[in-house]
Design a protein around this motif. Sequence first.
Motif, PDB file in Angstrom:
ATOM      1  N   ALA A 145       0.803  -1.244  -0.104  1.00  0.00           N
ATOM      2  CA  ALA A 145       0.018   0.139   0.023  1.00  0.00           C
ATOM      3  C   ALA A 145       0.991   1.196  -0.037  1.00  0.00           C
ATOM      4  O   ALA A 145       0.100   2.235  -0.337  1.00  0.00           O
ATOM      5  N   TYR A 146       2.089   1.106   0.674  1.00  0.00           N
ATOM      6  CA  TYR A 146       2.951   2.204   0.372  1.00  0.00           C
ATOM      7  C   TYR A 146       4.286   2.363  -0.148  1.00  0.00           C
ATOM      8  O   TYR A 146       5.151   2.976  -0.549  1.00  0.00           O
ATOM      9  N   LEU A 147       4.560   1.031  -0.921  1.00  0.00           N
ATOM     10  CA  LEU A 147       5.693   0.828  -1.654  1.00  0.00           C
ATOM     11  C   LEU A 147       5.448   0.489  -3.144  1.00  0.00           C
ATOM     12  O   LEU A 147       4.812  -0.478  -3.373  1.00  0.00           O
ATOM     13  N   PHE A 148       6.173   1.292  -3.895  1.00  0.00           N
ATOM     14  CA  PHE A 148       5.958   0.874  -5.293  1.00  0.00           C
ATOM     15  C   PHE A 148       7.377   0.760  -6.153  1.00  0.00           C
ATOM     16  O   PHE A 148       8.391   1.301  -5.697  1.00  0.00           O
ATOM     17  N   LEU A 149       7.237   0.367  -7.286  1.00  0.00           N
ATOM     18  CA  LEU A 149       8.623   0.011  -8.161  1.00  0.00           C
ATOM     19  C   LEU A 149       8.366   0.938  -9.322  1.00  0.00           C
ATOM     20  O   LEU A 149       7.291   0.658  -9.968  1.00  0.00           O
TER      21      LEU A 149
ATOM     22  N   ASP B 143       9.274   4.676  -1.595  1.00  0.00           N
ATOM     23  CA  ASP B 143       8.575   4.617  -0.215  1.00  0.00           C
ATOM     24  C   ASP B 143       7.713   5.733   0.118  1.00  0.00           C
ATOM     25  O   ASP B 143       8.501   6.872   0.426  1.00  0.00           O
ATOM     26  N   GLN B 144       6.518   5.637   0.156  1.00  0.00           N
ATOM     27  CA  GLN B 144       5.613   6.847   0.388  1.00  0.00           C
ATOM     28  C   GLN B 144       5.431   7.039   1.807  1.00  0.00           C
ATOM     29  O   GLN B 144       4.991   8.234   2.212  1.00  0.00           O
TER      30      GLN B 144
ATOM     31  N   MET C 257       1.335   2.518   6.602  1.00  0.00           N
ATOM     32  CA  MET C 257       0.429   3.466   6.645  1.00  0.00           C
ATOM     33  C   MET C 257      -0.096   3.724   5.280  1.00  0.00           C
ATOM     34  O   MET C 257       0.815   3.373   4.144  1.00  0.00           O
ATOM     35  N   LEU C 258      -1.200   4.008   5.103  1.00  0.00           N
ATOM     36  CA  LEU C 258      -1.724   4.130   3.651  1.00  0.00           C
ATOM     37  C   LEU C 258      -1.591   5.393   3.152  1.00  0.00           C
ATOM     38  O   LEU C 258      -1.546   6.494   3.700  1.00  0.00           O
ATOM     39  N   ALA C 259      -1.236   5.478   1.811  1.00  0.00           N
ATOM     40  CA  ALA C 259      -1.269   6.837   1.176  1.00  0.00           C
ATOM     41  C   ALA C 259      -2.736   7.366   0.962  1.00  0.00           C
ATOM     42  O   ALA C 259      -3.606   6.744   0.570  1.00  0.00           O
TER      43      ALA C 259
ATOM     44  N   ALA D  40      -5.492   1.663  -2.169  1.00  0.00           N
ATOM     45  CA  ALA D  40      -4.645   1.139  -1.281  1.00  0.00           C
ATOM     46  C   ALA D  40      -5.600   0.983   0.301  1.00  0.00           C
ATOM     47  O   ALA D  40      -5.671   0.001   0.839  1.00  0.00           O
ATOM     48  N   ILE D  41      -6.568   2.076   0.022  1.00  0.00           N
ATOM     49  CA  ILE D  41      -7.189   1.989   1.352  1.00  0.00           C
ATOM     50  C   ILE D  41      -8.191   0.811   1.283  1.00  0.00           C
ATOM     51  O   ILE D  41      -8.494   0.228   2.291  1.00  0.00           O
ATOM     52  N   ARG D  42      -8.991   0.572  -0.267  1.00  0.00           N
ATOM     53  CA  ARG D  42      -9.749  -0.462  -0.372  1.00  0.00           C
ATOM     54  C   ARG D  42      -8.971  -1.748   0.087  1.00  0.00           C
ATOM     55  O   ARG D  42      -9.718  -2.804   0.792  1.00  0.00           O
ATOM     56  N   ASP D  43      -7.966  -1.851  -0.397  1.00  0.00           N
ATOM     57  CA  ASP D  43      -7.045  -3.066  -0.109  1.00  0.00           C
ATOM     58  C   ASP D  43      -7.071  -3.319   1.411  1.00  0.00           C
ATOM     59  O   ASP D  43      -6.906  -4.721   1.976  1.00  0.00           O
ATOM     60  N   ALA D  44      -6.572  -2.372   2.098  1.00  0.00           N
ATOM     61  CA  ALA D  44      -6.244  -2.538   3.167  1.00  0.00           C
ATOM     62  C   ALA D  44      -7.591  -2.969   4.133  1.00  0.00           C
ATOM     63  O   ALA D  44      -7.499  -3.923   5.274  1.00  0.00           O
ATOM     64  N   ILE D  45      -8.776  -2.584   3.988  1.00  0.00           N
ATOM     65  CA  ILE D  45     -10.016  -2.810   4.438  1.00  0.00           C
ATOM     66  C   ILE D  45     -10.296  -4.354   4.016  1.00  0.00           C
ATOM     67  O   ILE D  45     -10.654  -5.154   4.895  1.00  0.00           O
TER      68      ILE D  45
END
Length: 427
Positions: free
Chosen positions: A6-10, A19-20, A106-108, A114-119
């Motif tokens: 949710a916070y790390l991207f390539l 790293d957001q 922590m969600l961006a 990301a928020i939806r996936d976290a839930i």
Amino acid sequence: MHKITAYLFLDEQAKQLVDQVHGTSISLTFSEAAVLALLLSSPNAIFTKEALLEAGWPDRVVAPTSLTQCISTLRKKLEPYTEVQLKTIARRGYQLHVSEQSHVKMLAINDADAIRDAIVGVSAWTKFAGIALLCVILAIVWYVSDRHAMVKHLVKWHADKFISLNIGGTVGTAQMFYIGDEEHLHPSLWQKHLAPEGNLVDSIKHFSAFVATDGHNYSMAICPELDADACNGSGIINITALDAKPAGLNMAEFIPLSQQMEQRIRYNRIVLPTDDTAMGELLEHNYHADIYFPVAGELLVRNDLSMSLVYEGKNKGKFYSTSCITDQDCLTTPIKYTIRGEFEQYQTEISNLKVDVFHVKVQQKELTKPDEVSASAMQFYREIRKHDIRDEDLFYYRIYQNEQTAVWIIPQMGQVVAWAQYSQIKL
């Protein structure tokens, strides 16, 4: 941009990990970025060494150790992110596994996915525990809130009854406010403190009235007008009985005596010339009431009460109250009790009647010890002294108001109803 967590991207084009959470980036080589991109294309899939060599070194022939070194370097760069695991599958290849709990960092806030996936990604038990914890937090916040304190105090009151009163030979109806059950609500519990019906008062032809009881005292607020809206403050009668023994107050004698006491002894009434053109910075809402406490065989005791509200917002501001208690023969030098604090006003209902509740947080109290106290007034001094020690939060109820008067339930000597004169003073 490939999402890892949710916070790390390539960022394959820029060849870096983004790293957001910390706002940092980690540089990658071409081969590292390409190998990681292929692994991310199908998380948890096992990719052969041949497939990864082709992705990381296209159109080139390199030794298998090049891939081994690339995987080792990638693991070091992903090491801070324990939820991302680059696994070696013996004799088969490599696999990238991202834990479903990787959302915990922590969600961006601008990443809706990301928020939806976290839930959605968490287990049912985790969701249940989170909801339960949220409910507990909300319950605690509500329990310690000022509004909860107000509601807890408000629900004690009821206003669904009327009683008949005989005031100086004139019969009328009074709206009742009460705490507790109905066993202590018989009209006689108020009427027994007034003289019999034959005790006529010619000046009272009709009246409007409110009565109240907290189960201990019985108070009545009376205005000699048929319609409460017509009450201008003249001739108001406030009587509170603190003793169960009938006071038998002679109304024909009481009215001139009370007028004499109010003319002779005046401590709290604010008398300023009316100036409608004044442009004061502050507007004081002042309420003044004279409350009488008859007890059989004792001197008549009077509470000269003044309350002021100065708003500093829509429903909050400064509160000021002062009481001066004396007896009819001036044997008691004034018992003066002053309260200062801040109020919050709530507009609500008691038994479908609109009322204003003022929650006063007491900041300063001052009790002036009198030089002399008669036996009749001693219980008042003791009661006020008790509250002076313990009261920190007080609740005042304004149950009726017109342009010139208002009816209050006041937390003094218990819960007392009083009809007060109302004025505005520009300061």
